[in-house]
Design an enzyme around this catalytic site. Structure first.
Site, PDB file in Angstrom:
ATOM      1  N   THR A   7       1.181  -1.449  -0.062  1.00 25.00           N
ATOM      2  CA  THR A   7      -0.152   0.273  -0.021  1.00 25.00           C
ATOM      3  C   THR A   7       0.919   1.335   0.186  1.00 25.00           C
ATOM      4  OG1 THR A   7      -2.014  -1.476   1.339  1.00 25.00           O
ATOM      5  CG2 THR A   7      -1.402   1.357   1.790  1.00 25.00           C
ATOM      6  N   LYS A  40      -8.268   2.181  -0.469  1.00 27.04           N
ATOM      7  CA  LYS A  40      -7.868   2.422   0.490  1.00 27.04           C
ATOM      8  C   LYS A  40      -7.701   3.444   1.810  1.00 27.04           C
ATOM      9  CE  LYS A  40      -4.223  -1.282  -1.334  1.00 27.04           C
ATOM     10  NZ  LYS A  40      -3.569  -0.883  -1.171  1.00 27.04           N
ATOM     11  N   GLY A  52      -7.005   6.898   4.675  1.00 22.87           N
ATOM     12  CA  GLY A  52      -6.280   6.079   4.100  1.00 22.87           C
ATOM     13  C   GLY A  52      -5.741   5.398   5.055  1.00 22.87           C
ATOM     14  N   SER A 131       4.346   0.732   2.095  1.00 18.52           N
ATOM     15  CA  SER A 131       5.100   0.077   1.127  1.00 18.52           C
ATOM     16  C   SER A 131       5.545   1.038   0.170  1.00 18.52           C
ATOM     17  CB  SER A 131       5.567  -1.337   0.864  1.00 18.52           C
ATOM     18  OG  SER A 131       3.968  -0.791   0.096  1.00 18.52           O
TER      19      SER A 131
END
Length: 178
Positions: A7, A40, A52, A131
């Site tokens: 994500t 998300k 988020g 990430s």
């Protein structure tokens, strides 16, 4: 244990507008993309707050739900809800730590809330998690300092750049503004 990851969420506040953008990739382990169009980023509290989330999928949902409950309890006061949620974690000695981060934003503020009881307000109105967060953060800061783009355009372009570098981030981007 199977770990779901992948994500990138980026939030930018500029000229009275706050944008939160997130990619759509969910990765299982190190090599399998389980889903490419996950959402998300969402609006909560009568569409006045955008969140988020990144991290372990179930922990991210749990953190988001707990934050939303605090937001209801404190009548939409973003800072109070974030601080009270963090305090709840710190005071609950037996409480489980959530492996997740949440960006919460309204028209005035942006906060990063962790599943371990931390609350951080970015000093320059730009923050990114997940990430590909460092890639998106660097891109957003560069775009903000070198262009006149809107908050939404910066957040979207920063996610696009992160998707070109981070294998856990794709270019299926959802953006919400307040």
């Amino acid at each position: 244990m199977i770990e779901f990851r992948g994500t990138t969420i980026c939030a930018v506040r500029r000229n009275g507008e706050t944008a939160v953008a997130g990619d759509g990739q969910v990765t299982m382990g190190e090599s399998v993309i389980m889903k490419g169009n996950a959402v998300k980023v969402k609006r909560i509290y009568n569409e006045k707050v955008v969140v988020g989330f990144a991290g372990s999928v179930s922990d991210a949902f749990a953190l988001s739900e707990r934050f939303e409950a605090m937001l209801q309890k404190y009548s939409g006061n973003l800072m109070r809800a974030a601080v009270e949620l963090a305090e709840l974690w710190r005071n609950d000695k037996g409480g489980r730590k959530l492996e997740a981060l949440l960006i919460a934003a309204d028209h005035n503020s942006i906060y990063v809330i962790s599943g371990t009881g931390e609350v951080i307000e970015p000093e320059n109105g730009i923050v990114a998690i997940g990430s590909g967060g460092n890639y998106a953060l660097a891109a957003a800061r560069a775009l903000a300092s070198a262009t006149d783009l809107s908050a939404k355009e910066i957040a979207t372009r920063a996610l696009k750049i992160a998707s070109e570098i981070c294998v856990y981030t794709n270019d299926h981007i959802t953006v919400e503004t307040v």
